[in-house]
Every structure is written in structure tokens, then in C-alpha cells.
Design a protein around this motif. Sequence first.
Motif, PDB file in Angstrom:
ATOM      1  N   SER A 132       0.112  -1.438  -0.365  1.00 18.16           N
ATOM      2  CA  SER A 132       0.027   0.087   0.077  1.00 18.16           C
ATOM      3  C   SER A 132       1.032   1.377   0.281  1.00 18.16           C
ATOM      4  N   SER A 133       2.077   1.525   0.423  1.00 24.26           N
ATOM      5  CA  SER A 133       2.683   2.934   0.779  1.00 24.26           C
ATOM      6  C   SER A 133       4.437   2.551   1.059  1.00 24.26           C
ATOM      7  N   THR A 145      -1.719  11.826   8.941  1.00 22.52           N
ATOM      8  CA  THR A 145      -1.674  11.897   7.778  1.00 22.52           C
ATOM      9  C   THR A 145      -0.995  10.257   6.904  1.00 22.52           C
ATOM     10  N   ARG A 189      -3.041   7.392   4.968  1.00 23.13           N
ATOM     11  CA  ARG A 189      -3.175   7.021   3.608  1.00 23.13           C
ATOM     12  C   ARG A 189      -2.984   5.061   3.587  1.00 23.13           C
ATOM     13  N   GLN A 190      -2.331   4.791   4.616  1.00 27.21           N
ATOM     14  CA  GLN A 190      -2.154   3.423   4.512  1.00 27.21           C
ATOM     15  C   GLN A 190      -3.119   3.041   4.877  1.00 27.21           C
ATOM     16  N   TYR A 198      -6.096   3.891   3.796  1.00 26.89           N
ATOM     17  CA  TYR A 198      -6.914   4.480   2.196  1.00 26.89           C
ATOM     18  C   TYR A 198      -6.631   3.566   0.984  1.00 26.89           C
ATOM     19  N   HIS A 199      -5.293   3.467   1.177  1.00 26.52           N
ATOM     20  CA  HIS A 199      -5.085   2.780   0.170  1.00 26.52           C
ATOM     21  C   HIS A 199      -5.016   1.542   1.118  1.00 26.52           C
ATOM     22  N   LEU A 210      -9.028  10.359  -1.589  1.00 33.24           N
ATOM     23  CA  LEU A 210      -8.086  10.431  -0.265  1.00 33.24           C
ATOM     24  C   LEU A 210      -8.080  12.179  -0.942  1.00 33.24           C
ATOM     25  N   LEU A 251      -6.096  15.145   0.349  1.00 36.12           N
ATOM     26  CA  LEU A 251      -5.285  15.665   1.629  1.00 36.12           C
ATOM     27  C   LEU A 251      -5.002  17.387   1.124  1.00 36.12           C
ATOM     28  N   ASP A 258      -8.087  14.726   4.927  1.00 35.36           N
ATOM     29  CA  ASP A 258      -6.224  15.666   6.387  1.00 35.36           C
ATOM     30  C   ASP A 258      -6.557  16.595   6.389  1.00 35.36           C
TER      31      ASP A 258
END
Length: 138
Positions: free
Chosen positions: A30-31, A71, A75-76, A78-79, A90, A92, A136
Motif C-alpha cells: 500500500s505504501s 496523515t 494514507r495506509q 485508504y490504500h 483521499l 490531502l 486530511d
Amino acid sequence: MAGARPEATEATLVAEVVKDILKKLNSSSSSDHQGIVGIENHVRRIQSLMNLESPDIRIIGIWGSEGIGKTIIARQIYHKLASHFGSSSLVLNVQEEIERHGIDHIISEYTSELLEKDRSFSNKRLKRTKVLLILDDV
């Protein structure tokens, strides 16, 4: 399936395979933040609060001091979870975007982004669709 068009059956199968592959890719890579200590605990905790099986609306806030990783956690999430929803976005730096463009522009932009994820969506259908919207810096 008697009477089913082979093209329709094939298209459905291909769509399911693609959906499954995307779900696996999103959850496994995911990131770049996977090595951060404790991130997965936060993600799991928030995921349990979301109660994904429920049709109810959920609003979950992540609150804390600046620089503690809110944040990154967003993001985690979301992914990891976007593929579980009919549409997702998402957003930001919400405060900065509102100051720069105004709130009406932001609402319009992200509503159309949610609709563009699936061209067959309409505002009416979006109301019945499970949507993940992460904001976010609100």
C-alpha cells in the motif's frame, strides 16, 4: 448458465479477477510506510471501528498533535481499504485547499472525482454506494 451470453459471463469473470488482484495489491504494497513501528496496529484499530460489513454511515476522526503520523495512518487506511468500496477518494491538505479555492470548489471537485471512479455512477446511485472519503488536515 443456460441462455447467458458468453461475452457477459467472460466480462463478469474478468472484472472479478481484476477486482481481486487490485485488492491484493492494495493490501500488500500500500505504501512506503509499512516499516513504521506500530502503524499496522493503528490501521487495524481504525478498520475495526469502521465496521465494514455495516451499511451504516461511519465518521471516524484521527486527532492528535502535529507530526505524530495522522496523515500516514490515513494514507495506509485508504490504500488498504479503498478496494472494498464502490468509490473512494483521499483528500490531502483540506484546509489549504479551502483557503486557496473555496469550499464550494472542493465539494464539486471531489464529488466529481468520486463519480468518475465509475462512469456509470450518477448522484442518485452514489447515494446508495459504499464510499470511502478520507479528509486530511480538516
